[in-house]
Design a protein around this motif. Sequence first.
Motif, PDB file in Angstrom:
ATOM      1  N   GLY A 137      -8.270  21.566 -82.108  1.00  0.00           N
ATOM      2  CA  GLY A 137      -8.612  21.005 -80.926  1.00  0.00           C
ATOM      3  C   GLY A 137      -8.303  20.981 -79.271  1.00  0.00           C
ATOM      4  O   GLY A 137      -7.485  21.853 -79.388  1.00  0.00           O
ATOM      5  N   VAL A 138     -10.393  21.175 -78.736  1.00  0.00           N
ATOM      6  CA  VAL A 138      -9.821  21.291 -77.654  1.00  0.00           C
ATOM      7  C   VAL A 138     -10.616  19.868 -76.679  1.00  0.00           C
ATOM      8  O   VAL A 138     -11.002  19.648 -77.662  1.00  0.00           O
ATOM      9  N   ASP A 139     -10.714  19.802 -75.445  1.00  0.00           N
ATOM     10  CA  ASP A 139     -11.670  19.438 -75.052  1.00  0.00           C
ATOM     11  C   ASP A 139     -12.525  19.350 -74.523  1.00  0.00           C
ATOM     12  O   ASP A 139     -13.071  20.879 -73.522  1.00  0.00           O
ATOM     13  N   THR A 140     -14.127  19.050 -74.722  1.00  0.00           N
ATOM     14  CA  THR A 140     -15.209  19.643 -75.187  1.00  0.00           C
ATOM     15  C   THR A 140     -15.545  20.135 -72.900  1.00  0.00           C
ATOM     16  O   THR A 140     -15.057  19.526 -72.450  1.00  0.00           O
ATOM     17  N   GLY A 141     -15.627  21.551 -72.685  1.00  0.00           N
ATOM     18  CA  GLY A 141     -15.848  22.137 -71.403  1.00  0.00           C
ATOM     19  C   GLY A 141     -14.416  22.273 -70.404  1.00  0.00           C
ATOM     20  O   GLY A 141     -15.054  22.867 -68.811  1.00  0.00           O
ATOM     21  N   SER A 142     -13.860  22.122 -71.127  1.00  0.00           N
ATOM     22  CA  SER A 142     -12.171  22.384 -70.205  1.00  0.00           C
ATOM     23  C   SER A 142     -12.179  23.496 -70.383  1.00  0.00           C
ATOM     24  O   SER A 142     -12.426  24.491 -70.854  1.00  0.00           O
ATOM     25  N   THR A 143     -11.015  23.811 -69.968  1.00  0.00           N
ATOM     26  CA  THR A 143     -10.371  24.893 -69.875  1.00  0.00           C
ATOM     27  C   THR A 143      -9.816  25.739 -71.163  1.00  0.00           C
ATOM     28  O   THR A 143      -9.299  26.960 -71.090  1.00  0.00           O
ATOM     29  N   GLY A 144      -8.931  24.936 -71.241  1.00  0.00           N
ATOM     30  CA  GLY A 144      -8.537  24.603 -72.594  1.00  0.00           C
ATOM     31  C   GLY A 144      -9.513  25.461 -73.564  1.00  0.00           C
ATOM     32  O   GLY A 144      -8.801  25.680 -73.986  1.00  0.00           O
ATOM     33  N   ASP A 145     -10.838  25.235 -73.868  1.00  0.00           N
ATOM     34  CA  ASP A 145     -12.179  25.210 -74.322  1.00  0.00           C
ATOM     35  C   ASP A 145     -12.299  26.534 -74.362  1.00  0.00           C
ATOM     36  O   ASP A 145     -12.502  27.004 -75.234  1.00  0.00           O
ATOM     37  N   MET A 146     -12.583  26.924 -72.338  1.00  0.00           N
ATOM     38  CA  MET A 146     -12.790  28.486 -72.561  1.00  0.00           C
ATOM     39  C   MET A 146     -11.794  28.863 -72.644  1.00  0.00           C
ATOM     40  O   MET A 146     -11.955  30.033 -73.590  1.00  0.00           O
ATOM     41  N   TRP A 147     -10.266  28.504 -72.921  1.00  0.00           N
ATOM     42  CA  TRP A 147      -8.997  29.926 -73.412  1.00  0.00           C
ATOM     43  C   TRP A 147      -8.938  29.890 -74.649  1.00  0.00           C
ATOM     44  O   TRP A 147      -8.869  31.201 -75.154  1.00  0.00           O
ATOM     45  N   ALA A 148      -9.367  28.972 -75.181  1.00  0.00           N
ATOM     46  CA  ALA A 148      -9.224  28.907 -76.948  1.00  0.00           C
ATOM     47  C   ALA A 148     -10.508  30.078 -76.933  1.00  0.00           C
ATOM     48  O   ALA A 148     -10.680  30.706 -78.158  1.00  0.00           O
ATOM     49  N   GLY A 149     -11.762  30.317 -77.126  1.00  0.00           N
ATOM     50  CA  GLY A 149     -12.400  30.724 -76.695  1.00  0.00           C
ATOM     51  C   GLY A 149     -12.506  32.661 -76.765  1.00  0.00           C
ATOM     52  O   GLY A 149     -12.954  33.208 -77.762  1.00  0.00           O
ATOM     53  N   GLU A 150     -11.864  32.505 -75.439  1.00  0.00           N
ATOM     54  CA  GLU A 150     -11.561  33.787 -74.879  1.00  0.00           C
ATOM     55  C   GLU A 150     -10.838  34.020 -76.230  1.00  0.00           C
ATOM     56  O   GLU A 150     -10.556  35.768 -76.199  1.00  0.00           O
TER      57      GLU A 150
END
Length: 265
Positions: A137-150
């Motif tokens: 799970g991640v927060d929408t649009g957060s840097t955690g979201d970006m990191w998980a995608g990358e």
Amino acid sequence: MKFLSLLTSSVVGGVLALSSLSSANAADLTVGANIGNVPWEFQDANGNVVGFEVDLVTEVAKRLGKSVEFVNIPFNGLFPAVQSGRIDMAVSSITITDKRLESVTFAQPYYDSDQSLTATAASGISGLADMNGKVVGVDTGSTGDMWAGEHSAEYSLGDIRRYEGLSPAMLDLVAGRIDGYISDIPALLYYVKDKPNLKVVERITTGEKYSIMFNKDAPLATEVNAILTDLKKEGFIAGLHESWFGAKPEDTTSSVSVMDMPSIK
């Protein structure tokens, strides 16, 4: 972008409390925040809006000689809200990035952070290496979201599910609907400290810095930046850090060191 929960908070007897949106225009400054983002901005047991950034922005507004109201907006909605002029500034442990600096302006940072992975204590997950095929799970649009995608392929992550804040993600984590949650480490360390069933299992080093966000080239950003310099020199922000996290910040961090306003590298 939908604004899912537009509530405001106003200063009443020195305490921030939620009130109706109809009064929002009465304040000199309207500040967007994802209320529920502990320990930065959240409601306490009495329904008062409290937190590190609530205290910080309230002091900034005081020194500007302005009244302030907080508007509750999901994290991803904060960006169009400042760009459209719907709010004057935004906080919610917002990381400064070059990509964001293309369309918004930040004052100097006041907190250094990283991401983290949180799991249930009973899951047996001890770090990212155990997330092969797991749901994160991640927060929408957060840097955690970006990191998980990358890094999804690197760690063979399964499905990535997006949430509007920590609380709904934690409910799904405890219920077993996700296996891990990637988000800002200070918020998670604060959240799990009295919850033995949850554990921050790995720090994810990202070198992030938080600041207040404004519309691109907004004059208010320069005014606020100067006040942040004063607050650092006086030890006010270091005092907030000690109050909310139980420890003094290191002198080399952005909670203490005066820094330039961020610009695209």
